[in-house]
Scaffold this motif. Sequence first.
Motif, PDB file in Angstrom:
ATOM      1  N   GLY A 174     -50.611  42.091 -19.304  1.00 38.02           N
ATOM      2  CA  GLY A 174     -50.954  42.698 -19.180  1.00 38.02           C
ATOM      3  C   GLY A 174     -51.671  43.065 -20.811  1.00 38.02           C
ATOM      4  N   ILE A 175     -52.897  43.864 -21.346  1.00 42.14           N
ATOM      5  CA  ILE A 175     -54.328  43.663 -21.675  1.00 42.14           C
ATOM      6  C   ILE A 175     -53.160  43.200 -23.051  1.00 42.14           C
ATOM      7  CG2 ILE A 175     -55.266  45.865 -20.075  1.00 42.14           C
ATOM      8  CD1 ILE A 175     -54.620  47.270 -23.152  1.00 42.14           C
ATOM      9  N   ARG A 176     -51.376  44.255 -23.465  1.00 39.15           N
ATOM     10  CA  ARG A 176     -51.031  43.599 -24.991  1.00 39.15           C
ATOM     11  C   ARG A 176     -50.766  42.149 -25.140  1.00 39.15           C
ATOM     12  NH1 ARG A 176     -49.227  45.680 -29.866  1.00 39.15           N
ATOM     13  NH2 ARG A 176     -49.878  47.777 -28.729  1.00 39.15           N
ATOM     14  N   LYS A 177     -50.633  41.688 -23.852  1.00 41.59           N
ATOM     15  CA  LYS A 177     -49.770  39.691 -23.770  1.00 41.59           C
ATOM     16  C   LYS A 177     -50.894  39.504 -23.946  1.00 41.59           C
ATOM     17  CE  LYS A 177     -46.743  36.535 -23.210  1.00 41.59           C
ATOM     18  NZ  LYS A 177     -46.024  36.539 -24.315  1.00 41.59           N
ATOM     19  N   LYS A 178     -52.734  40.071 -23.818  1.00 37.48           N
ATOM     20  CA  LYS A 178     -53.543  39.129 -23.163  1.00 37.48           C
ATOM     21  C   LYS A 178     -54.038  39.140 -24.299  1.00 37.48           C
ATOM     22  CE  LYS A 178     -56.489  40.066 -19.640  1.00 37.48           C
ATOM     23  NZ  LYS A 178     -56.392  40.864 -18.411  1.00 37.48           N
ATOM     24  N   ALA A 179     -54.244  40.318 -25.288  1.00 35.03           N
ATOM     25  CA  ALA A 179     -54.808  40.373 -26.618  1.00 35.03           C
ATOM     26  C   ALA A 179     -53.727  39.424 -27.499  1.00 35.03           C
ATOM     27  CB  ALA A 179     -54.652  41.260 -26.716  1.00 35.03           C
ATOM     28  N   GLN A 180     -52.468  39.403 -27.699  1.00 29.73           N
ATOM     29  CA  GLN A 180     -52.449  38.457 -28.446  1.00 29.73           C
ATOM     30  C   GLN A 180     -51.897  36.625 -27.854  1.00 29.73           C
ATOM     31  OE1 GLN A 180     -48.168  39.749 -26.436  1.00 29.73           O
ATOM     32  NE2 GLN A 180     -47.166  40.819 -28.799  1.00 29.73           N
ATOM     33  N   MET A 181     -52.535  36.179 -26.514  1.00 24.75           N
ATOM     34  CA  MET A 181     -52.298  34.884 -26.014  1.00 24.75           C
ATOM     35  C   MET A 181     -54.205  34.842 -26.265  1.00 24.75           C
ATOM     36  SD  MET A 181     -50.505  33.000 -24.860  1.00 24.75           S
ATOM     37  CE  MET A 181     -49.280  34.081 -26.285  1.00 24.75           C
ATOM     38  N   ASP A 182     -54.637  35.577 -26.605  1.00 24.65           N
ATOM     39  CA  ASP A 182     -56.151  35.505 -27.598  1.00 24.65           C
ATOM     40  C   ASP A 182     -56.084  35.597 -28.720  1.00 24.65           C
ATOM     41  OD1 ASP A 182     -57.391  35.900 -25.202  1.00 24.65           O
ATOM     42  OD2 ASP A 182     -58.059  37.774 -25.605  1.00 24.65           O
ATOM     43  N   GLY A 183     -55.430  35.874 -29.791  1.00 29.39           N
ATOM     44  CA  GLY A 183     -55.104  35.890 -30.931  1.00 29.39           C
ATOM     45  C   GLY A 183     -54.684  34.727 -31.415  1.00 29.39           C
TER      46      GLY A 183
END
Length: 202
Positions: free
Chosen positions: A154-163
Amino acid sequence: MYERYIKNIIDRLLASLALIILLPIFIITGLAIKIEDPKGQVFFIQDRQGIFGKPFRCIKFRSMATNAPKEAASWELDNADSYITHVGAFIRKTSIDELPQLINIIKGDMAIVGPRPVILKEEKLISLRKEYGALGVRPGITGLSQISGRDTLGIRKKAQMDGLYAKNVSFINDLKIILKTIPQVLSSEGISEGRIEDEDFY
């Protein structure tokens, strides 16, 4: 020191070497794309989000028909498979379509490891990346999100991983991600084409 100077130098050197070694694959892929669709272009060039949110021209091998929507992510399409060519299906499955991004690395637009570059209309993901502090690193051919679920995240999980990656940039972490990417590419794990029916994804 590594993130600011050494990483970019190593990335450009490795990308230059890889471009030379992989030249036969570039030629074969380009010929295959033109044979299947002589009227279409070999490369697909699209504005993507770069470091600090600055757009850049991202280069890929064209994997979709010429009538495919130009500014849409594949997960947005209800019938993505109908746009993907036969050659495109193979190069997407094997990630060969991403190889021209070696040119983006040499130009300094991208890194080998970093958040995947997204199209500019994916404003929610870009906003979440800003929230999690992921905009301060160059986008990459592979990244922590790629080895943590890829298209199925999901996009939030993806953003968390990127962060998380952006806060822990190091040579060791980059090497770990590269080594974990190899079996992911070979197994095609995490690849999903078309719209995902999961409200948590969006």
